[in-house]
Design an enzyme around this catalytic site. Structure first.
Site, short mmCIF file in Angstrom:
data_model
loop_
_atom_site.label_atom_id
_atom_site.label_comp_id
_atom_site.label_asym_id
_atom_site.label_seq_id
_atom_site.Cartn_x
_atom_site.Cartn_y
_atom_site.Cartn_z
N THR A 198 -110.76 -26.59 90.11
CA THR A 198 -110.87 -26.72 88.66
C THR A 198 -111.16 -28.15 88.27
OG1 THR A 198 -109.13 -25.05 88.43
CG2 THR A 198 -109.55 -26.39 86.49
N GLY A 250 -104.75 -25.81 89.87
CA GLY A 250 -103.91 -25.21 90.90
C GLY A 250 -103.74 -23.72 90.69
#
Ligand code: GLY
Length: 339
Positions: A198, A250
Site C-alpha cells: 500500500t 499492512g
C-alpha cells in the site's frame, strides 16, 4: 486566514523555495505544508505531492498526484504492476478524503491505472462514497479513464507462477524482517523486491487544510473479491480538518477491526501526539489478537496533526515512512514498533 495572508506575503517576497517550518499560530509552531507517506516509495510520491504543496496548491491535489507516482510504477505492489489475486487478476482499491469530510473510494477495480483518481471522481461527481468491481470500472470508463490490457507485469507474472507451485493460501504482507515468510507466502522478496502492499499519504497545505489518500493492490494472491482496509474510509484513511489525518498499511483485516485511521484521529483529538496515537492503535490490535498472533502480521499507521507534527508506529520492526516539509527535507523515518 492569518496563515493564508502570511503565505501570500511570503510569496510576494519571492520566496520560491518553500520551507515554512516554524510558522506560528498563536504560540504554537506549525509546520506546513507537510506531506508524509508509507514506505520507501513514499519518497518519490512525496516529491510529486511537494511539487503541488510548494506552489501553494491544495492538499487534496497533492495527495492524489503523490500516490499516482506509485500507482504508475510497474515495479511495486501498488497499481497494475502489482501481484495479482489467487486467480491471476490484479484488483485495486483506493480512497481519498479532503478537508471538508468529502470522500470517495473504489474497490475491486480492474484494468484502471489510477484508482485514486477514480476515487476522487466518485467523491466529486457522484452522490456516493464507494463504487466497487465492474460498476467502478464502468464509471471509470465513462469518466474517460482508459481500460488497460489485462496483463500481468513481468515481475508479477514471475511471482504468481512461483506462488502457483504450492498455491498455499496464507497471505502475509509487509513483514520485512522475516524472509522466512516467502516459503509459504511468496512475495517479491525472492526477486529482491519488497512486498509492501500500500501507499497511504496524508498532507497539510499552506492554508492549513488536510487531505489524505490510500491506494493498494492488497495482499498478493488474495481470494478473489477480498478487500482490505485501504478503500474503507475510517479504516485505511481518515481526515478530520479540525484535528489531523491518518492512514494505514499492512494487514487490512486487522485495521478494519479497530477502524484504525479513525481511531488514530480520535486519539489525536483527545490530545495525543500523532506518534502516541498511532502507538495506541497498534496496541489495540495487539491486545485483540494477543502477542503470538500479532507477531504473524504487520500493521503500520502514520499521522499528522494540525500543528504539522507527524508520527508513525507499527507492530513489528521493518515499517518506515517518508516525511517531506521543505524542498530539501524529504527523508525516511523508521517506524517504532511494539513487538
Ligand atoms: N492494507 C492493504 C490491504 O490489506 O489490502
Amino acid at each position: 486566514m492569518v496563515h493564508r495572508r502570511r503565505f501570500l506575503q511570503l510569496g510576494s517576497l519571492g520566496l520560491g523555495s518553500f520551507s515554512f517550518t516554524g510558522f506560528t499560530a498563536g504560540n504554537t509552531a506549525v509546520r506546513k505544508p507537510i506531506v508524509i507517506s508509507t514506505w520507501e516509495t513514499g519518497i518519490a510520491a512525496n516529491k510529486a505531492a511537494w511539487n503541488v504543496l510548494s506552489k501553494g496548491g491544495r492538499a487534496l491535489d497533492a495527495v492524489e498526484q503523490g500516490v499516482m507516482v506509485t500507482e504508475a510504477s510497474q515495479n511495486c505492489c501498488v497499481g497494475l504492476g502489482a501481484n495479482p489475486d489467487r486467480d491471476g487478476f490484479v484488483t485495486l482499491d483506493s480512497s481519498i478524503m479532503d478537508e471538508n469530510a468529502n470522500c470517495g473510494s473504489v474497490a475491486f477495480l480492474e484494468r484502471i491505472k489510477h484508482p485514486v483518481s477514480v476515487a476522487r471522481r466518485v467523491m466529486e461527481k457522484t452522490p456516493h462514497v464507494m463504487l466497487v468491481g465492474s460498476g467502478a470500472q464502468q464509471f471509470a470508463v465513462e469518466e474517460g479513464f482508459p481500460l488497460e490490457p489485462q496483463k500481468l507485469s513481468d515481475e508479477a507474472e514471475r511471482s504468481y507462477k512461483n506462488w502457483l507451485k504450492t498455491s498455499q493460501y496464507k497471505p502475509v504482507i509487509n513483514i520485512e524482517n522475516n524472509k522466512k515468510q516467502t516459503a509459504f507466502a511468496p512475495t517479491r522478496f525472492e526477486n529482491g523486491e519488497w512486498n509492501h502492499d500500500t501507499i497511504g499519504m496524508v498532507a497539510m497545505d499552506a492554508a492549513g487544510n488536510l487531505s489524505g489518500s490510500c491506494t493498494t493492490s492488497g495482499m498478493g494472491f488474495k481470494m478473489r473479491g477480498r478487500l482490505g482496509d485501504s478503500p474503507i474510509i475510517g479504516a485505511g484513511l481518515f481526515v478530520d480538518n479540525e484535528v489531523g489525518a491518518a492512514t494505514a498499511t499492512g494487514q487490512g483485516e486487522d485495521v478494519i477491526r479497530i477502524c484504525g485511521s479513525h481511531l488514530v484521529v480520535e486519539l489525536m483529538r483527545q490530545g495525543l501526539s500523532p506518534e502516541a496515537a498511532c502507538k495506541k492503535a497498534v496496541e489495540r490490535i495487539i491486545k485483540i489478537k494477543g502477542n503470538a498472533k500479532a507477531k504473524e502480521i504487520q500493521v503500520g499507521f502514520i499521522a499528522i496533526n494540525k500543528q504539522g507534527e507527524y508520527g508513525g508506529y507499527c507492530i513489528q520492526k521493518g515499517f518506515n515512512f517518508a516525511v517531506c516539509y521543505a524542498d530539501d527535507k524529504n527523508f525516511m523515518v523508521d517506524g517504532k514498533f511494539l513487538i
